[in-house]
Each structure stands twice: as structure tokens, then as C-alpha cells.
Design an enzyme around this catalytic site. Sequence first.
Site, PDB file in Angstrom:
ATOM      1  N   CYS A  53       3.695 -12.884   0.528  1.00 54.71           N
ATOM      2  CA  CYS A  53       2.316 -12.413   0.504  1.00 54.71           C
ATOM      3  C   CYS A  53       1.498 -13.104  -0.585  1.00 54.71           C
ATOM      4  O   CYS A  53       0.265 -13.133  -0.515  1.00 54.71           O
ATOM      5  CB  CYS A  53       2.263 -10.894   0.316  1.00 54.71           C
ATOM      6  SG  CYS A  53       3.109 -10.330  -1.178  1.00 54.71           S
ATOM      7  N   MET A 196      -2.360   5.325  -3.807  1.00 57.58           N
ATOM      8  CA  MET A 196      -1.480   5.301  -4.977  1.00 57.58           C
ATOM      9  C   MET A 196      -0.612   6.544  -5.046  1.00 57.58           C
ATOM     10  O   MET A 196       0.567   6.487  -5.395  1.00 57.58           O
ATOM     11  CB  MET A 196      -2.314   5.146  -6.253  1.00 57.58           C
ATOM     12  CG  MET A 196      -2.799   3.737  -6.498  1.00 57.58           C
ATOM     13  SD  MET A 196      -3.516   3.519  -8.146  1.00 57.58           S
ATOM     14  CE  MET A 196      -4.935   4.606  -8.049  1.00 57.58           C
TER      15      MET A 196
END
Length: 446
Positions: A53, A196
Site C-alpha cells: 500500500c 479508530m
Amino acid sequence: MDQSLFVVGINHRTAAVAMRERLAFAEDEIVAALGRLTASSPAVAEAALISTCNRVEVVGVAADPTSAAEETLKFLAADRSVARELWSDAVYSFAGRDAARHMFRVGASLDSMVVGEPQILGQLKLAYAQASEARSVGLVLHRAFHKAFTVAKRVRKGTLIGHGAVSVSTAAVSLAGQIFDTLKDKTVMLMGAGKMAELTARQLSALGIESLLITSRTFDRAVALARELGGTAVPYENYKPYLKMVDVLIGSVSSTRPVLGPEEFEPVIRERRYRPMFLIDMGVPRNFDERLNAMQNVYLYDIDDLGALVQRSLGDREREAEKAEQIVELELESFLKWLGGLDLTPTIKDIRYSIERLRDVEMGRHRGWLAQLEPAERERVELLTRGLTNKLLHRILSGLKQRDDKTLDAAFAAEVARRLLGAEFDAQDTDLDDADDDDDSESDPE
């Protein structure tokens, strides 16, 4: 002909994710892609493809690294159907020493978005395995990859570069581990479904917590996440009775004011008989009233607290990275010394063959009188001549291997040695083969 490492590609520092996505290769595409690269690019002798990535890189070997890098870039543009001018400014290219250094730094996680993260080493090992499967790995890349693995191992063992939290979620999980002796028998509640907070819940779940409760204003979301993580969905309007069971409470609810304050929380902590509770507030605005932190055995951390922990950890990692860079440089010199020695390998083989061939011819020339000796005496003569040959070889080869690279080029040293000791000896060997075996005259290698 000299072979040199080269690296060409883009990464998270030079190209946005949108471009990295366009140039990326899926895991099951890489072996075939390497086959196409080596088939279409004559300048590329060896190649491996690293596609994650954060980076798309080709690590290769070539006699002319500049031409090989250009052919590789053309291949990537054509294979991914992305015009060169769209990403030419993002390209970096290294050759020789710089390419090896870059490769070792990547493996040691010194070039990662988060310095010290462990995933890149596994990705590098996968790239090596894929290149091996594609048969695009040769002697140089084989050695380079294994040296990169050694560098990464030394950095992990010799520094603290991988220690400390490097994200808000890992900081939260790390704190939870400090507050509780063990997390396996604890209950976690996730309030809301922020990214998160969800990541933190996943990490805690992976540690084997006893139970996970998930509540959200969107109950279907809570049900889906609970099913995925093996937890239990709780309707948002009815979550408060469950708080007395919760050891770790993660808040990620969208709200303009705190959803829990001391008034609601005092009965909860009493029912728990003041057993510790860890509150992780990831809401902005905050979900939990800051006064909760003053309550007995209640540990409240908001997003800024966790962020400060991350920054301290990153600062520690940066300091450890300086030690890691020194390890990279030491291993780099070792690799380059090995690589420089490859130039002499054919010469060394020629010299060894020629000198040993000369000894064999001379022994054959005198085999008449040698045959008259006792076996023990013949063995002594054999050992004497072989010892002299080995000492001569040792002096010659040591001189070549220990040359001063600043004053004597490897290719030049190899050529001089080959002319003085290789080709000359081979020519003499041919003459000696035609000589009379019973002639006792001395043979002069000159």
C-alpha cells in the site's frame, strides 16, 4: 561483465495513494508480471517486484542500471496502462551502493510511513518468494535479499525501533495492558462506530478478551460488527445497565456534549466495587466528562492524551533509527565487498585450474622415477608439491581479494590476473600435454 543492483519506483513520500493504487500489483499478479518484465527488458538480468500500500518498486540487477531502470519504467507504464508523464515526478531511482542501501533500509523499516513497523519485512520476504517462483532471482538478488533479512533481524534485536505505540489505537491497547494484569478475562464495550474506535476494539478482541459489547445509534451497524468480531450488540438506548460489567469502555459517539459524567458514573463504579475501569475517549467533541478521571480507579484518556503518547513513541523510534542506520551501513559494506569479489570469481577459478593443472602435468612428467619410490616416499612428494601449490594459490588469491579498491579496479585486477596467470598457463598446459613424459627437463611457465 559487472552486474549492479538498481531500484526504481514510487512510494508514500513521492506519490499520492491514488497514483500508488494505479501502479500497484495484486499478489497473484506479480509472478506473471516479473515474467513479462524480464522477457520484454533485455537489460534487466534479475528482478523482484515489491508492491504494497505504500510502495511499488522493482529491485533488479543489470550490467547497465541506467538502461535497465528506463526499461523497467517503460514496462510499468505499459503494463499498468498509466502514462509516464502522470507519475514521472514521483519516481526515484538508485544504483549500486545507493540501491543496496535503499533495499536494506526498506527491510529494516527505516523507509516506512511508520518507522519500525514490522509488516514490511514480511512483504519483502513475499517479494523474494514471488521472484524465486518467477525464476527472476539470480546470484546477486538472492544474496541481496538475504542480506536485507539479516539487516532487519539485527535492527530488531539491536535496537528498540519497534517498541512503543505508533497509532492512537495501539496506544490505547498498550495502556490497557499496563492498567490490567491481563486482558483475557476483561469485557470491552465499544460505544459508536468510529474507525479508530473500531480498530481499537479489533486489536483488543485479537488479544482474546472475554467479551465484547457493541452499541451504536445505528443498531444494524452494531449487529454487523458484533457478528464479525464475535461480540454482542446492545441497543444504544439500553447500554447503561451493562456498564457495571465493562472493564474497558471506548467512546466514539457523535455528540455535542459528554454522554457520560460523574453523576451517571458514580453508581456504576460503586456496583463494580471500585474495580479499575479504563475509559478511552475517541470522540471529538469528547464523549466522557473529564471529571471522571478524578474518580477512584477510573483511568480516562482522550484523543489528545493518546496522541501525545504516540508522539513520544515516535520520538523514541527516531532516536533508535540512528542506531539502525549504523547497522545498515556496516552490512552494506559487507555486501558490497562480496559483490566486488564476484568480478574475480572466474579469474580465481582459472588461476586455480591452471596452477593445479601445471602441478599434475609435472607430476606426470616424472612418474617414471616416482614409481620407483616407496609408497610413503611418493606420498611425501605428493604432499610437498600440493603444499607448494596451495601456498602459491593462497598468496595470489589473497592479493587479489585484499586489493585496495581505491587504487585498483576489480575488473582491471581480474584482467591482469587472467592474462598473467590464466590464459598464459592454459597455453603452456597445451604444450606440456604434447611433451615426452620421460623428459626430465624443467618446465618454465613463462
